[in-house]
Design a protein around this motif. Structure first.
Motif, PDB file in Angstrom:
ATOM      1  N   ARG A  58       2.337   1.749  -3.418  1.00 39.37           N
ATOM      2  CA  ARG A  58       1.309   2.265  -4.325  1.00 39.37           C
ATOM      3  C   ARG A  58       1.070   3.753  -4.071  1.00 39.37           C
ATOM      4  O   ARG A  58       1.037   4.566  -5.004  1.00 39.37           O
ATOM      5  N   ARG A  59       0.973   4.110  -2.786  1.00 37.65           N
ATOM      6  CA  ARG A  59       0.742   5.520  -2.416  1.00 37.65           C
ATOM      7  C   ARG A  59       1.924   6.389  -2.840  1.00 37.65           C
ATOM      8  O   ARG A  59       1.736   7.501  -3.337  1.00 37.65           O
ATOM      9  N   GLU A  79       0.831  -1.213   0.000  1.00 34.87           N
ATOM     10  CA  GLU A  79       0.000   0.000   0.000  1.00 34.87           C
ATOM     11  C   GLU A  79       0.863   1.259   0.000  1.00 34.87           C
ATOM     12  O   GLU A  79       0.588   2.224  -0.727  1.00 34.87           O
ATOM     13  N   SER A 126       3.509  10.509  -9.097  1.00 38.83           N
ATOM     14  CA  SER A 126       2.763  10.842 -10.322  1.00 38.83           C
ATOM     15  C   SER A 126       2.132  12.234 -10.187  1.00 38.83           C
ATOM     16  O   SER A 126       2.167  13.037 -11.131  1.00 38.83           O
ATOM     17  N   ASN A 127       1.570  12.525  -9.005  1.00 39.81           N
ATOM     18  CA  ASN A 127       0.995  13.856  -8.766  1.00 39.81           C
ATOM     19  C   ASN A 127       2.055  14.945  -8.882  1.00 39.81           C
ATOM     20  O   ASN A 127       1.804  16.016  -9.447  1.00 39.81           O
ATOM     21  N   GLU A 136       3.973   5.850  -5.338  1.00 39.87           N
ATOM     22  CA  GLU A 136       3.926   6.014  -6.802  1.00 39.87           C
ATOM     23  C   GLU A 136       2.847   7.019  -7.194  1.00 39.87           C
ATOM     24  O   GLU A 136       3.046   7.845  -8.088  1.00 39.87           O
ATOM     25  N   GLU A 137       1.725   6.982  -6.504  1.00 40.06           N
ATOM     26  CA  GLU A 137       0.639   7.926  -6.759  1.00 40.06           C
ATOM     27  C   GLU A 137       1.109   9.360  -6.490  1.00 40.06           C
ATOM     28  O   GLU A 137       0.862  10.278  -7.291  1.00 40.06           O
TER      29      GLU A 137
END
Length: 140
Positions: free
Chosen positions: A108-109, A105, A115-116, A111-112
């Motif tokens: 994933r966070r 998790e 990306s932002n 990478e998010e």
């Protein structure tokens, strides 16, 4: 040949230590005997009495019969230990799964968020470009 040499040793203790060393392939029995001799010599020189340095032979284990009550307690402890070990291993496994999920998790966070950040940097570049274009038009 070694036996001929051993037969020439007059001190019985040293001869026995030599035999033991020959059989075991280790010089430790000879070293122990030499150390004992040095200790005795030092005591003799100091005028002290000779001490007995013999090591008692290990006693054989006596087979003890357990009472029914003792056997039950022993079995109960074994059972409790078995259950505690299973519980510990299960908890350890659950902790590992939980940590792996948390790691997944968080990755994933992460990478998010990255990306932002990339998107915001692109938006910032576009805005700066627009500002530069507008300011050039007003200047001319």
């Amino acid at each position: 040949m070694a036996e001929d040499l051993l037969s020439t040793i007059k001190d019985e203790k040293l001869r026995n230590a030599s035999l033991e060393a020959t059989k075991s392939g280790c010089i430790l029995p000879i070293l122990k005997e030499e150390l004992k001799s040095k200790i005795q010599l030092k005591r003799f020189i100091q005028g002290q009495d000779e001490i007995d340095l013999t090591v008692p032979s290990p006693t054989k284990k006596v087979h003890v019969e357990f009472t029914e009550e003792e056997l039950e307690r022993k079995e109960k402890r074994k059972d409790q230990n078995r259950k505690a070990a299973m519980k510990f291993r299960l908890k350890e496994k659950e902790d590992k799964v939980r940590l792996e999920q948390t790691l997944k998790e968080l990755k994933r966070r992460n990478e998010e968020l990255r990306s932002n950040v990339r998107q915001m940097e692109e938006d910032k570049a576009k805005i700066l470009q627009l500002i530069n274009d507008k300011s050039k038009r007003y200047m001319t």
